[in-house]
Each structure stands twice: as structure tokens, then as C-alpha cells.
Design an enzyme around this catalytic site. Structure first.
Site, PDB file in Angstrom:
ATOM      1  CD  GLU A  47      -2.512  -1.558   2.516  1.00 43.30           C
ATOM      2  OE1 GLU A  47      -2.349  -0.800   3.487  1.00 43.30           O
ATOM      3  OE2 GLU A  47      -3.147  -2.636   2.593  1.00 43.30           O
ATOM      4  CG  LEU A  76      -6.444   0.817   1.629  1.00 41.82           C
ATOM      5  CD1 LEU A  76      -7.094   1.656   2.719  1.00 41.82           C
ATOM      6  CD2 LEU A  76      -4.949   1.070   1.593  1.00 41.82           C
ATOM      7  CG  PHE A 101       1.070   0.286  10.704  1.00 40.92           C
ATOM      8  CD1 PHE A 101       1.720   0.840  11.803  1.00 40.92           C
ATOM      9  CD2 PHE A 101       0.674   1.135   9.679  1.00 40.92           C
ATOM     10  CE1 PHE A 101       1.986   2.206  11.872  1.00 40.92           C
ATOM     11  CE2 PHE A 101       0.928   2.500   9.742  1.00 40.92           C
ATOM     12  CZ  PHE A 101       1.584   3.041  10.839  1.00 40.92           C
ATOM     13  CG  ASP A 103      -0.375  -3.289  14.431  1.00 36.63           C
ATOM     14  OD1 ASP A 103      -0.566  -3.218  15.650  1.00 36.63           O
ATOM     15  OD2 ASP A 103       0.616  -2.754  13.863  1.00 36.63           O
ATOM     16  CG  HIS A 147      -1.802   1.916  13.505  1.00 35.19           C
ATOM     17  ND1 HIS A 147      -3.113   1.609  13.780  1.00 35.19           N
ATOM     18  CD2 HIS A 147      -1.793   2.384  12.234  1.00 35.19           C
ATOM     19  CE1 HIS A 147      -3.865   1.890  12.725  1.00 35.19           C
ATOM     20  NE2 HIS A 147      -3.091   2.357  11.766  1.00 35.19           N
TER      21      HIS A 147
END
Lengths: 351, 310
Positions: A47, A76, A101, A103, A147
Site C-alpha cells: 500500500e 487496501l 503496519f 498489525d 498500529h
């Protein structure tokens, strides 16, 4: 115990005025440039990775300008990013994909667990899947609960999936080359604060500590005191924790006369110490992930059989709290691992 | 089965080409044999037969190149046999865990990789992978495409839309075949799919074709140009087959009533061909029944598959 701080050794090469080592982010960016140049079949997906943005952490800067369509900013869609990476690999290419990230790698877990990792073996013969999933991880930036995580432990123990971590001691180009050359998928965690720090070079960490580079690209780097062979404690930590571990070692040495060495593996799973037995009488494994079901527990389980009878006390595990990661800096600090936490753990075990 | 589908006109019956009839009957008898073998306890695990849907991959076969990639799903035996009828023994050995298995008995029914055919067992997982393969084929620029089979139930998975979005944005040569058999395991499609497949295709600006025919020649005539465009443009295409699953989802787990099953059977090519071309059909049917029986006997007698874990 007597501590004799080593005389700072002369760095191996800098006869010319020392140029500071490159920052880890620049180092990784250069590694990606070199890899893309060397491998015309290599694709990058992620991304916002194309220019002029160059990625949320600027790690992919300049790549799309130089390599065109082989570098693609994606929607995304973490699942599709990783799945497409696996598809590129299956179709004879190679792929490095960026999850903005770490996460968000949770959104791609099916593709990693059930497809990329399994496809290398579930078809009854080795199927090459040269795929690296890069995951910027870690806190200390105030980004809050979704994050800031270091979710390495969730990817450990998956057959066919290697878990790697960026380190200031390991050459990123060599590490990525190695990961792709295994023809198996890997997840590479990259500590976001580490991006801003400098690589260590010439075998020198600081005026106290020296390091031996890893024997292989994904091997174990050893930080030690010059001329010291026996240690009170061997700290084992991934690259993202290296600076905090060294800071802890300095405090332990200067304020508590505790001698520590540090082992930094680039490959967290499958874990082995690359023929470098811990020289400490005590072992402490530190990581940024949360407590419970940790990487450290896996490392300890691997080390105990070989060290049993030699250790003076149980292996100590240091991790973040069993907690979400708050956004406010003062609250975040309470749950994450910092140098004082490592110092406390080593001293506590010695008490 | 809903009333709309049951009320559809029964398609006309045109005599099938020999090659089509051969593939149809191979798949029919192969799948029927699997259910029998399960019943006899000679196959373990699970299987998902495509009884009633055999014509979908058979109709598509001549529209595909040998070097096109095919990604298949849990209900993939027909997809495979239409592409590789000569490998029926390898597939059966794979399902039975016997020597000569396509994947040494590791993958089983749902995880087969042979040449450019690959199947996986998690719904929706294959579309992102297909997009990646298609990206690579697009760069090669030699007109190959990726054909990926999914079902109406798969349309509940978010990965499908992530991949469709990418495929449209990146002009990928991706042929998505939706086999809408009106039922996802036990849940009628009307209760698990909002809107329409056409509407979902339109949302991504992806061309869409609906196929209600079960006649391979007719289906090819309708799809030849759009499939050629997938290669030449290149650009994705979604083809929805309105089809009918005659058998259970896997084995012995059909919750449909007699009326619904009768409605599904009314669309079966098997009975219609038997009626339209009785002598030719009976001969071919007997031939393939025997060939599959021989294959079952031969594969059943093989030693167990061996896997050297890599």
C-alpha cells in the site's frame, strides 16, 4: 566479580575520518534497490509504496521510478497483497510485499498460514514460493493499540513459514536474498524505531562493546566485551531490541558490574543459535511481543536441553505486558519493553 | 432450489461432440465411483462431487489453452478431469492415497497441483493467488490467462472482492467462473447472497456473462469472444453458470427435499442425452462405466502412497 571495561579497540578499517553508518531505513531501501536491479523477476507490492510517497516509512522510495510496473501500489487489501505475492511466486517470479503496519498482517493470515506456507509442501513435492512479507512492527511511537504491535509470536510454529527480523547487525540485502533463495515464504519484521537508528559496522557497537557479524545472512550476531570469554548473562533478542539491549548491558556493566553478551538472530523461527553457545551462566530472552505464548518460550524450550546442568538459574523471559498498547506515551511506556526492564530482569534473576 | 430456477425452461438437446460426451461421462462415473467407495469405507476424509455440474469445465475446455492456469476449489475433480482426462488414475490415486498419486497423497481431494492446475480448500483463497499469477502472465504478454473456479458460496468471502478490485485496476487476464448451483453446502443461495452476481461484477466494472445453457457447443458460442477478450485486452471477466448440484455437498449431507432434488435432476444432461441419443449414449455410458470401474480396481490394488516430507 571484577569488571574491567575493555579498552576501546581501534575499529578495523576507518583510517579515513569515520563516515557514520547509514540509517537502517536507508540501508533497507538500498538493499531493495540492489535486489530489484539484480533480479528482473522480482516484484514489489504494497500500500502506498510507489513514488512520490515511497511507503509509509519511505522504505520503498525511488523504486517505482526506477523499476516501473514491477513496483505496484495496491488497494487496501492485505489478503490479496499476500495472495498475489504468492501467485507471482508460483508463476515463476519472486515477490516482496509490504504490509504497512505489522498489525495488519492479521488480515493476511489465511494467505500465509493456509496457502503460502502450505503450498511449499502440501502438493507432495517441494513447490518454490519465493515470497517475503515485510511487516513494520513495534511501538514507542504513540500509534496506539492497532498500529504498535510486535506480532511475531503469532507467526511462529507455522510449518513452511520462516519468521525473520531486521537487525542493525545483519546486511539487509543478504538477508532478503537468503530469504528468497530458500524458495519458501518468510515474514520479515522491521522495528519502526530501528528504521531511524544507524547500522553497526566495522565490528564496533560503542566504546564498550564489539560485535561479531553473523556467520551467514540469517545467522546470529554476537555483541561482546573485548577479550571477555565468560559472562554473567547472555541476552538473546531480535534486532528490533538490539539498541535497548545494549543500553541495558551498559547499565548492568557500569552500575552493577554484571557482564553481559548479546546474541541477535535474524531468523526467529525456526530458531537455532548458529553454533554460538551462550557463554553466560544465565540466559535472558527479550522480545517486544506481549507476554504469554511467546517467542522467548520457544527459544527457552530449544535451549534448555543443551544448557541443562550448566545454567545457574532458569532462563528469564522479558516481554511486553499482557496488555494492549495504549496511545499516550506515558501509558505506552508502562507496557512496552525498555532498557530498564531488561536491567531489572537480569538483576532480578541474579538476586 | 427456488421457484425461479425450477420454472426455467428445460434447455433444448443437441447431440454432444464425442470428445465432450467422453469427458462428461468420465467425470460422471468418476464422481459416482467416489461416492460408492466412500460408502464402502474405501476412501477416507471427505470429498465434494460435481454431479450435475460436469458440463461447466467440459464446455470451457476448448476455450482454454494448455498453458493457461486453472485454479480450482473443493469441488474440483471435474475441473481437473476436463483439463487432464488422461490423469484420472493419478487423481483417483491422490484421493485414495495410493501410489502414482498426483501429489503423493498429501493434498487429497481438495489440494491438487499438476502442471498449471492448482486447487485449494479454503473458500476465496484462490482469487488473490490467481490475481498474482495473472499479473505475471500479463507481464509475459503471450495471451495466457488464469481461469479460477468459485461457487456462489465463495462470494461471501472478502478476498474475492479484494482480488476482483485488483484484477480490474491492473487489467489482469483473469477469467472468474462462478458455478452458482443454488446452494452453499446446506444454505440456499437466496439466504446467503444479497443482490446478484451481475451486480457485483458491475460494481468493479468487470464484464459479466450469465450462462443458463448446459449445452457445451452453445456455451462455447456464447463465451468464445468474451474469453478471447480476457486474453487480448487483457481484462477480467466473470461468467456465472446457473447450474445444479445433483449430489450432496460432500457425502450423505443433503438436506434438500425430494421436490428440490427432482428440480435439480430435471436439468441433468445425463438423462437428456440418454433420451435424445439413446444408442450412442448407452454405448458411451457403458464404455466409461467400465473404464472407471477398471481404473478403480487398478488403483485400489496399488501400494499406499509414500511421501518424503520436504
Amino acid at each position: 566479580m571484577t569488571v574491567t571495561p575493555a579498552t576501546p579497540a581501534t575499529p578495523a578499517t576507518p583510517a579515513t575520518p569515520a563516515t557514520p553508518a547509514e540509517r537502517v531505513a536507508e540501508h533497507l531501501n538500498r538493499a531493495l534497490h540492489d535486489l530489484m536491479d539484480a533480479h528482473p523477476d522480482l516484484h514489489l507490492l504494497g500500500e502506498d509504496i510507489t513514488d512520490p510517497y515511497g511507503g509509509a516509512f519511505k522504505i520503498t522510495k525511488g523504486l517505482s521510478s526506477r523499476f516501473g510496473d514491477r513496483v505496484r501500489s495496491t488497494p487496501l487489501s492485505e489478503s490479496a497483497i499476500v495472495g498475489a505475492g504468492a501467485g507471482l511466486a508460483l508463476a515463476g517470479g519472486q515477490a516482496i510485499v509490504e504490509i504497512m503496519f505489522a498489525d495488519f498482517a492479521a488480515l493476511a493470515f489465511d494467505q500465509l498460514l493456509n496457502f503460502a506456507a502450505k503450498s511449499v509442501s502440501m502438493y507432495g513435492r517441494p513447490v518454490p514460493v519465493p515470497l517475503v512479507v515485510r511487516c513494520p512492527s513495534g511501538g514507542h511511537r504513540g500509534y496506539g493499540p492497532t498500529h504498535s504491535q510486535s506480532p511475531q509470536k503469532h507467526f511462529i510454529g507455522v510449518p513452511g513459514l520462516a519468521v525473520l527480523e531486521l537487525s542493525p547487525f545483519h546486511d539487509a540485502r543478504a538477508l532478503l536474498d537468503h530469504a528468497l533463495a530458500t524458495r519458501r515464504p518468510s515474514v520479515l519484521f522491521e522495528d519502526k524505531v530501528l528504521y531511524t537508528r544507524r547500522m553497526f559496522h566495522h565490528g564496533v557497537v560503542d566504546e564498550l562493546f564489539r560485535f561479531e557479524p553473523p556467520a551467514g545472512p540469517a545467522g546470529v550476531a554476537r555483541v561482546h566485551l573485548d577479550g571477555v570469554e565468560e559472562y554473567d548473562c547472555t541476552i538473546i533478542a531480535p534486532g528490533g531490541l538490539a539498541h535497548r539491549a545494549v543500553e541495558a548491558m551498559r547499565t548492568l556493566l557500569m552500575e552493577h558490574e554484571v557482564l553481559c553478551e548479546l546474541l541477535v538472530p535474524a531468523r526467529l523461527y525456526p530458531f537455532d543459535l548458529d553454533g554460538l553457545p551462550p557463554r553466560g551462566r544465565h540466559v535472558c530472552v527479550a522480545e517486544d511481543g506481549t507476554a504469554g505464548g511467546t517467542w522467548g518460550a520457544e527459544v527457552a524450550a530449544r535451549l534448555y536441553p543443551g544448557l541443562w546442568g550448566r545454567l545457574t538459574r532458569p532462563i528469564t523471559l522479558v516481554s511486553a505486558a499482557d496488555s494492549i498498547i495504549p496511545a499516550a506515551p506515558h501509558l505506552e511506556r508502562e507496557v512496552l519493553v525498555d532498557a530498564p526492564a531488561i536491567v531489572r530482569a537480569v538483576l532480578g534473576a541474579a538476586a | 432450489m427456488n421457484a425461479m430456477v425450477a420454472a426455467e425452461a428445460v434447455p433444448r438437446v443437441a447431440p454432444p461432440a464425442d470428445d465432450d460426451l467422453d469427458r462428461l461421462l468420465l467425470i460422471r462415473h468418476f464422481e459416482s465411483a467416489l461416492l460408492r467407495l466412500f460408502g464402502e469405507g474405501l476412501i477416507s476424509g471427505t470429498t465434494h462431487t460435481c454431479l450435475g455440474q460436469e458440463y461447466v469445465p467440459v464446455a470451457l475446455e476448448p476455450l482454454l489453452r494448455p498453458d493457461d492456469h486453472t485454479l480450482s476449489n473443493h469441488r474440483g475433480h471435474g475441473h481437473f478431469l476436463a483439463r487432464h482426462p488422461g490423469e484420472a488414475g493419478g487423481l483417483l490415486a491422490e484421493i485414495m492415497g495410493r501410489e502414482g498419486a498426483l501429489c503423493h497423497g498429501v493434498g487429497g481431494s481438495q489440494h491438487v497441483y499438476h502442471r498449471t492446475f492448482l486447487s485449494t480448500g479454503v473458500q476465496g483463497e484462490s482469487l488473490p493467488v490467481a490475481a498474482g499469477i495473472a499479473l505475471r502472465l500479463r507481464a509475459a504478454g503471450d495471451g495466457r490467462l488464469v481461469c479460477v473456479y468459485i461457487g456462489d458460496g465463495t462470494l461471501g468471502e472478502g478476498s474475492v472482492y479484494e482480488a476482483l478490485n485488483m484484477a480490474a485496476l491492473w487489467d489482469l487476464p483473469l477469467l472468474v467462473v462462478v458455478e452458482n448451483n443454488g446452494i452453499a453446502q446446506s444454505t440456499p443461495t437466496a439466504r446467503q447472497l444479497a443482490g446478484t452476481v451481475a451486480g457485483r461484477a458491475a460494481a468493479f466494472g468487470v464484464p459479466y456473462r450469465r450462462v443458463e445453457s448446459t449445452d457445451p457447443a452453445e456455451i462455447r458460442a456464447a463465451l468464445a469472444a468474451p474469453v478471447a477478450a480476457v486474453r487480448e485486452t487483457p481484462f477480467p471477466l466473470i461468467v456465472e453458470f446457473i447450474t445444479h448440484r445433483l449430489g450432496p455437498h460432500s457425502k450423505g449431507d443433503d438436506t434438500r427435499g425430494p421436490e428440490e432434488l427432482a428440480a435439480a435432476r430435471a436439468h441433468d444432461w445425463y438423462g437428456r442425452y440418454a433420451e435424445a441419443i439413446p444408442e450412442r449414449f448407452a454405448a458411451a455410458d457403458a464404455l466409461w462405466r467400465r473404464r472407471v470401474a477398471d481404473l478403480v480396481a487398478e488403483v485400489s490394488a496399488r501400494p499406499l502412497a509414500r511421501w518424503e516430507a520436504s
